[in-house]
Design a protein around this motif. Structure first.
Motif, PDB file in Angstrom:
ATOM      1  N   LEU A 265       0.825  -1.199   0.000  1.00 48.33           N
ATOM      2  CA  LEU A 265       0.000   0.000   0.000  1.00 48.33           C
ATOM      3  C   LEU A 265       0.860   1.250   0.000  1.00 48.33           C
ATOM      4  O   LEU A 265       0.570   2.223  -0.715  1.00 48.33           O
ATOM      5  CB  LEU A 265      -0.923   0.003   1.223  1.00 48.33           C
ATOM      6  CG  LEU A 265      -1.826   1.238   1.367  1.00 48.33           C
ATOM      7  CD1 LEU A 265      -2.800   1.329   0.198  1.00 48.33           C
ATOM      8  CD2 LEU A 265      -2.569   1.209   2.701  1.00 48.33           C
ATOM      9  N   LEU A 266       1.937   1.256   0.781  1.00 44.01           N
ATOM     10  CA  LEU A 266       2.830   2.417   0.817  1.00 44.01           C
ATOM     11  C   LEU A 266       3.459   2.660  -0.555  1.00 44.01           C
ATOM     12  O   LEU A 266       3.591   3.807  -0.989  1.00 44.01           O
ATOM     13  CB  LEU A 266       3.916   2.205   1.871  1.00 44.01           C
ATOM     14  CG  LEU A 266       3.445   2.193   3.333  1.00 44.01           C
ATOM     15  CD1 LEU A 266       4.622   1.922   4.263  1.00 44.01           C
ATOM     16  CD2 LEU A 266       2.759   3.491   3.713  1.00 44.01           C
ATOM     17  N   VAL A 267       3.846   1.566  -1.231  1.00 41.13           N
ATOM     18  CA  VAL A 267       4.413   1.714  -2.586  1.00 41.13           C
ATOM     19  C   VAL A 267       3.370   2.278  -3.538  1.00 41.13           C
ATOM     20  O   VAL A 267       3.652   3.179  -4.340  1.00 41.13           O
ATOM     21  CB  VAL A 267       4.937   0.363  -3.094  1.00 41.13           C
ATOM     22  CG1 VAL A 267       5.377   0.470  -4.554  1.00 41.13           C
ATOM     23  CG2 VAL A 267       6.105  -0.119  -2.235  1.00 41.13           C
ATOM     24  N   LEU A 268       2.143   1.762  -3.455  1.00 41.27           N
ATOM     25  CA  LEU A 268       1.070   2.243  -4.329  1.00 41.27           C
ATOM     26  C   LEU A 268       0.755   3.705  -4.042  1.00 41.27           C
ATOM     27  O   LEU A 268       0.567   4.501  -4.976  1.00 41.27           O
ATOM     28  CB  LEU A 268      -0.175   1.385  -4.139  1.00 41.27           C
ATOM     29  CG  LEU A 268      -1.396   1.783  -4.980  1.00 41.27           C
ATOM     30  CD1 LEU A 268      -1.092   1.641  -6.466  1.00 41.27           C
ATOM     31  CD2 LEU A 268      -2.617   0.953  -4.591  1.00 41.27           C
ATOM     32  N   LEU A 269       0.687   4.080  -2.783  1.00 41.05           N
ATOM     33  CA  LEU A 269       0.399   5.467  -2.430  1.00 41.05           C
ATOM     34  C   LEU A 269       1.501   6.400  -2.922  1.00 41.05           C
ATOM     35  O   LEU A 269       1.223   7.501  -3.419  1.00 41.05           O
ATOM     36  CB  LEU A 269       0.236   5.604  -0.913  1.00 41.05           C
ATOM     37  CG  LEU A 269      -1.017   4.962  -0.302  1.00 41.05           C
ATOM     38  CD1 LEU A 269      -0.977   5.073   1.216  1.00 41.05           C
ATOM     39  CD2 LEU A 269      -2.284   5.600  -0.847  1.00 41.05           C
ATOM     40  N   SER A 270       2.759   5.964  -2.805  1.00 40.38           N
ATOM     41  CA  SER A 270       3.871   6.777  -3.276  1.00 40.38           C
ATOM     42  C   SER A 270       3.795   6.980  -4.784  1.00 40.38           C
ATOM     43  O   SER A 270       3.999   8.096  -5.289  1.00 40.38           O
ATOM     44  CB  SER A 270       5.195   6.114  -2.898  1.00 40.38           C
ATOM     45  OG  SER A 270       6.292   6.845  -3.400  1.00 40.38           O
ATOM     46  N   SER A 271       3.461   5.914  -5.521  1.00 38.20           N
ATOM     47  CA  SER A 271       3.332   6.021  -6.974  1.00 38.20           C
ATOM     48  C   SER A 271       2.162   6.921  -7.352  1.00 38.20           C
ATOM     49  O   SER A 271       2.250   7.726  -8.294  1.00 38.20           O
ATOM     50  CB  SER A 271       3.137   4.636  -7.587  1.00 38.20           C
ATOM     51  OG  SER A 271       4.221   3.787  -7.285  1.00 38.20           O
ATOM     52  N   SER A 272       1.066   6.798  -6.596  1.00 35.75           N
ATOM     53  CA  SER A 272      -0.106   7.636  -6.860  1.00 35.75           C
ATOM     54  C   SER A 272       0.207   9.106  -6.626  1.00 35.75           C
ATOM     55  O   SER A 272      -0.232   9.981  -7.387  1.00 35.75           O
ATOM     56  CB  SER A 272      -1.268   7.189  -5.967  1.00 35.75           C
ATOM     57  OG  SER A 272      -2.388   8.028  -6.137  1.00 35.75           O
ATOM     58  N   VAL A 273       0.980   9.384  -5.581  1.00 38.33           N
ATOM     59  CA  VAL A 273       1.360  10.762  -5.284  1.00 38.33           C
ATOM     60  C   VAL A 273       2.219  11.336  -6.406  1.00 38.33           C
ATOM     61  O   VAL A 273       2.030  12.491  -6.833  1.00 38.33           O
ATOM     62  CB  VAL A 273       2.104  10.832  -3.935  1.00 38.33           C
ATOM     63  CG1 VAL A 273       2.858  12.143  -3.782  1.00 38.33           C
ATOM     64  CG2 VAL A 273       1.118  10.655  -2.791  1.00 38.33           C
ATOM     65  N   ARG A 274       3.149  10.550  -6.899  1.00 38.71           N
ATOM     66  CA  ARG A 274       4.005  11.018  -8.001  1.00 38.71           C
ATOM     67  C   ARG A 274       3.176  11.338  -9.243  1.00 38.71           C
ATOM     68  O   ARG A 274       3.406  12.352  -9.913  1.00 38.71           O
ATOM     69  CB  ARG A 274       5.071   9.967  -8.330  1.00 38.71           C
ATOM     70  CG  ARG A 274       6.142   9.822  -7.262  1.00 38.71           C
ATOM     71  CD  ARG A 274       7.189   8.802  -7.651  1.00 38.71           C
ATOM     72  NE  ARG A 274       8.222   8.674  -6.655  1.00 38.71           N
ATOM     73  CZ  ARG A 274       9.296   9.453  -6.563  1.00 38.71           C
ATOM     74  NH1 ARG A 274       9.455  10.433  -7.456  1.00 38.71           N
ATOM     75  NH2 ARG A 274      10.193   9.272  -5.622  1.00 38.71           N
ATOM     76  N   LEU A 275       2.215  10.486  -9.559  1.00 37.70           N
ATOM     77  CA  LEU A 275       1.359  10.731 -10.717  1.00 37.70           C
ATOM     78  C   LEU A 275       0.523  11.989 -10.505  1.00 37.70           C
ATOM     79  O   LEU A 275       0.416  12.836 -11.407  1.00 37.70           O
ATOM     80  CB  LEU A 275       0.451   9.523 -10.950  1.00 37.70           C
ATOM     81  CG  LEU A 275      -0.600   9.661 -12.058  1.00 37.70           C
ATOM     82  CD1 LEU A 275       0.071   9.921 -13.405  1.00 37.70           C
ATOM     83  CD2 LEU A 275      -1.490   8.424 -12.113  1.00 37.70           C
ATOM     84  N   THR A 276      -0.074  12.115  -9.324  1.00 34.98           N
ATOM     85  CA  THR A 276      -0.912  13.280  -9.027  1.00 34.98           C
ATOM     86  C   THR A 276      -0.110  14.569  -9.116  1.00 34.98           C
ATOM     87  O   THR A 276      -0.576  15.576  -9.686  1.00 34.98           O
ATOM     88  CB  THR A 276      -1.528  13.146  -7.629  1.00 34.98           C
ATOM     89  OG1 THR A 276      -2.307  11.938  -7.562  1.00 34.98           O
ATOM     90  CG2 THR A 276      -2.422  14.333  -7.305  1.00 34.98           C
TER      91      THR A 276
END
Length: 319
Positions: A265-276
């Motif tokens: 989840l932390l990896v997914l959230l980090s990737s989502s933040v970068r995209l956003t």
């Protein structure tokens, strides 16, 4: 901490074989529920909403999916401990809060879709093209990541709660468990406050379109994504609480599976933040200054203006 060894890997493989990941650990009903919802989520993306396909099907069930597992595990339980009541109540509170926030933002409207999927599709088109190769790559991504992986992630973050629900004896409360329960409640309150501040700002921006395009006040003054920080921290605390209450040694590699959910989840959230943020940087020129002034995820005191100017000058506003 015990290190990984062939015996450890073999025990994890036997408990969670890749072909049937829940065999030996779950009832057939839960396996059927998982794979049927994964297949349904994939197939529903082919149903056009308002003339186009929609890839936010999983986003709509995200707040409710872990709660479904909790209900099924509770039906299997022979007794209910106070720790089980507390952790289930907190997870239910998480789901209801997230569902409420999604409802008021209109995420459940017919045709509503997370705006970031369009940017991901554009990225796929740039890499694989718009022909047959690009279409096959996107559908593989749709099945593997959007449908199966995200639902598997929701299962994994809820999996530690199973330890507490199905434990045969009533555990003992200690200072650490109480502290973890209070901390989880505070993270939920922090996430709710961050979402409320963002929602109120967006609503006010509709009336005053001359305002800066992104929220930067309240909790957002100390972190560019305080809601993401609270979300990740909440599920890490859930795993620690459940392993402590369930009598599981978190430092033993055989129990590493219970860390898989929050870490993914932390990896997914980090990737989502970068995209956003890549989207926001292209949309709002002032966001570059916000990036320099404010911490990305971990709440910190914002930099003063002089430091911001020095950093912006040295990096030419490139993050």
């Amino acid at each position: 901490m015990t290190c990984f060894c062939p015996a450890t890997l073999r025990s994890i493989f036997q408990a969670f074989p890749p072909s049937t990941p829940f065999q030996g650990t779950e009832s057939p009903q839960i396996r059927v529920f998982f794979w049927s919802t994964a297949l349904a989520s994939f197939l529903l993306t082919f149903v056009k909403q308002r003339g186009r396909r929609n890839y936010s099907i999983v986003d709509r069930i995200w707040p409710l999916y872990p709660l479904c597992f909790l209900v099924q595990w509770q039906m299997q339980a022979t007794r209910t401990s106070p720790q089980s009541v507390v952790i289930q109540s907190l997870v239910y509170l998480w789901g209801m809060r997230l569902c409420f926030n999604s409802l008021r933002r209109g995420d459940y409207r017919v045709g509503a879709e997370d705006y970031r999927w369009k940017h991901v599709q554009m990225w796929f088109s740039q890499i694989f093209g718009n022909g047959l190769t690009g279409s096959l790559a996107w559908e593989a991504f749709n099945l593997g990541f959007i449908a199966v992986f995200q639902l598997a992630l929701l299962y994994l973050i809820a999996l530690p709660v199973r330890l507490v629900i199905l434990q045969s004896s009533e555990g003992q409360w200690d200072l650490l468990l109480v502290s973890l329960a209070v901390a989880m409640l505070l993270t939920l309150a922090g996430e709710a406050l961050a979402d409320q501040q963002q929602y109120a700002y967006q609503q006010h921006k509709r009336v005053h379109p001359d305002r800066i395009g992104f929220v930067h006040q309240g909790l957002w003054r100390f972190s560019r994504h305080p809601n993401v920080f609270c979300e990740g921290l909440f599920w890490v605390l859930v795993s620690i609480f459940c392993m402590r209450a369930g009598g599981v040694d978190a430092g033993v590699c055989e129990n590493a599976w219970y860390w898989a959910g929050p870490l993914c989840l932390l990896v997914l959230l980090s990737s989502s933040v970068r995209l956003t943020e890549s989207i926001s940087l292209g949309k709002y020129p002032a966001y570059k200054a916000y990036v320099v002034k404010t911490s990305r995820i971990l709440p910190m005191v914002p930099r003063d203006n002089r430091e911001v100017i020095d950093i912006a000058h040295s990096y030419h506003f490139v993050h």
